[in-house]
Design an enzyme around this catalytic site. Structure first.
Site, mmCIF file in Angstrom:
data_model
loop_
_atom_site.group_PDB
_atom_site.id
_atom_site.type_symbol
_atom_site.label_atom_id
_atom_site.label_comp_id
_atom_site.label_asym_id
_atom_site.label_seq_id
_atom_site.Cartn_x
_atom_site.Cartn_y
_atom_site.Cartn_z
ATOM 1 C CB CYS A 74 51.207 48.846 26.581
ATOM 2 S SG CYS A 74 52.338 47.455 26.526
ATOM 3 C CG HIS A 160 47.954 48.433 36.930
ATOM 4 N ND1 HIS A 160 48.674 47.341 36.520
ATOM 5 C CD2 HIS A 160 47.945 49.307 35.901
ATOM 6 C CE1 HIS A 160 49.108 47.564 35.279
ATOM 7 N NE2 HIS A 160 48.671 48.724 34.880
ATOM 8 C CD GLU A 209 50.688 42.612 30.886
ATOM 9 O OE1 GLU A 209 49.960 42.988 29.950
ATOM 10 O OE2 GLU A 209 51.922 42.698 30.850
ATOM 11 C CB CYS A 218 53.317 44.251 33.671
ATOM 12 S SG CYS A 218 51.870 45.309 33.397
ATOM 13 N N GLY A 221 52.355 47.991 35.161
ATOM 14 C CA GLY A 221 52.203 47.297 36.450
ATOM 15 C C GLY A 221 53.318 47.656 37.410
HETATM 16 N N1 LIG Z 1 47.421 44.123 29.848
HETATM 17 C C1 LIG Z 1 47.406 45.594 29.948
HETATM 18 C C2 LIG Z 1 48.031 46.230 28.680
HETATM 19 C C3 LIG Z 1 49.525 45.943 28.575
HETATM 20 C C4 LIG Z 1 50.253 46.402 29.806
HETATM 21 C C5 LIG Z 1 51.682 45.889 29.938
HETATM 22 N N2 LIG Z 1 52.139 44.993 28.906
HETATM 23 C C6 LIG Z 1 52.652 47.029 30.147
HETATM 24 O O1 LIG Z 1 53.856 46.897 29.822
HETATM 25 O O2 LIG Z 1 52.214 48.070 30.709
HETATM 26 C C7 LIG Z 1 45.958 46.083 30.075
HETATM 27 O O3 LIG Z 1 45.064 45.350 29.656
HETATM 28 O O4 LIG Z 1 45.771 47.189 30.578
#
Ligand SMILES: N[C@H](CCC[C@H](N)C(=O)O)C(=O)O
Length: 275
Positions: A74, A160, A209, A218, A221
């Protein structure tokens, strides 16, 4: 009672808990309830600060999506993690090494109160993302809601898919993001980015997400989109990523090199969970 700090990185919001000095045992069901923006505190992810696993690390960092599932990366949360351990005087270092379930991150404070995260080396092999393809490709296509959709895919420690669009304002983020997030092509589901290339040093991005739906930003992301854009020769090596919640700076020199992401981390309020 469990003390927590509510934080955000460009509107991607977190509950951060010191699990070194507190006994914390949260079930997926409890996390789901706490993430609810009406019946709970409300957050995209919950972050736990733990003792390190490896001798060369300062902390362990665990991440739980709003749906209660634990994940391994994250980016926005990493910046908030760094701000949290400094504000709570758990570390006075300017550079913090953190164990995660997908390897180690290096977090560094910049002079202007921003935080730079070494997000590690992107992984492109299907088995590492993971996705169900025989071999690595710059583009994958799957049938979604009856139409063929093409996208790039990469792991930043979490999976991703990145779709290029002409205008993110009209991109089908909710519908296509949800359909692709849980598509059988991705055995561990996937985060879905919608990238509009403004020029070689500027993209606009929205992300649906995994386990949290569309967020205002994100971090992983943003890194994934820049990696895919550079791989497709659409972008230079340092890019401004404009998300609905604000802008990150992402740099990637190329294959087998780490991605660096720089941005803010804000504490909003302190609270207690009656557990
Ligand atoms: N939803 C993402 C985790 C949080 C990623 C995002 N909040 C960031 O800032 O990288 C996953 O399931 O891999």
């Amino acid at each position: 009672m469990i003390n927590f700090t509510k934080m955000h990185g460009l509107g991607n919001d977190f509950v951060v808990i010191d699990a070194i000095n507190q006994q914390v045992a949260l079930t997926p069901e409890t996390i789901q309830l706490l993430s609810d923006r009406h019946f709970g505190i409300g957050f995209d992810q919950l972050l736990l600060v733990e003792k390190p696993v490896n001798a060369n690390a300062d902390f362990k960092y665990r991440i739980f999506n709003a749906d209660g599932g634990e994940v391994a990366q994250c980016g926005n949360g990493a910046r908030c993690f760094a701000r949290f351990v400094r504000d709570k005087k758990l570390s006075a270092k300017d550079e913090i090494r953190v164990d995660t379930n997908s390897g180690q991150l290096l977090l560094r404070f910049d002079d202007d109160n921003l935080v730079t995260v070494d997000m590690g080396v992107p992984r492109h092999a299907p088995a590492q993302i993971p996705l169900l393809a025989e071999e690595e490709s710059r583009f994958y296509t799957v049938l979604v809601n009856g139409t063929e959709k093409a996208f790039g895919a990469v792991s930043m420690g979490n999976p991703h898919a990145v779709i290029q669009v002409t205008d993110i304002k009209t991109a089908p983020v909710a519908e296509l993001g949800k359909a692709l997030e849980s598509h059988a092509f991705f055995p561990e589901r996937v985060n879905v980015g919608f990238m509009q290339v403004v020029d070689r040093q500027h993209i606009k991005l929205r992300v649906f997400e995994r386990g949290a739906a569309e967020t205002l930003a994100c971090g992983s992301g943003a890194c994934a989109a820049v990696v895919i854009g550079i791989e497709h020769n659409l972008l230079d090596h340092t890019v401004s990523v404009e998300l609905p919640g604000g802008t990150l700076t992402v740099s990637w020199p190329g294959r087998d090199q780490p991605v660096l992401m720089t941005g803010p981390a804000i504490s909003v309020f302190e609270g207690q969970i009656p557990l």
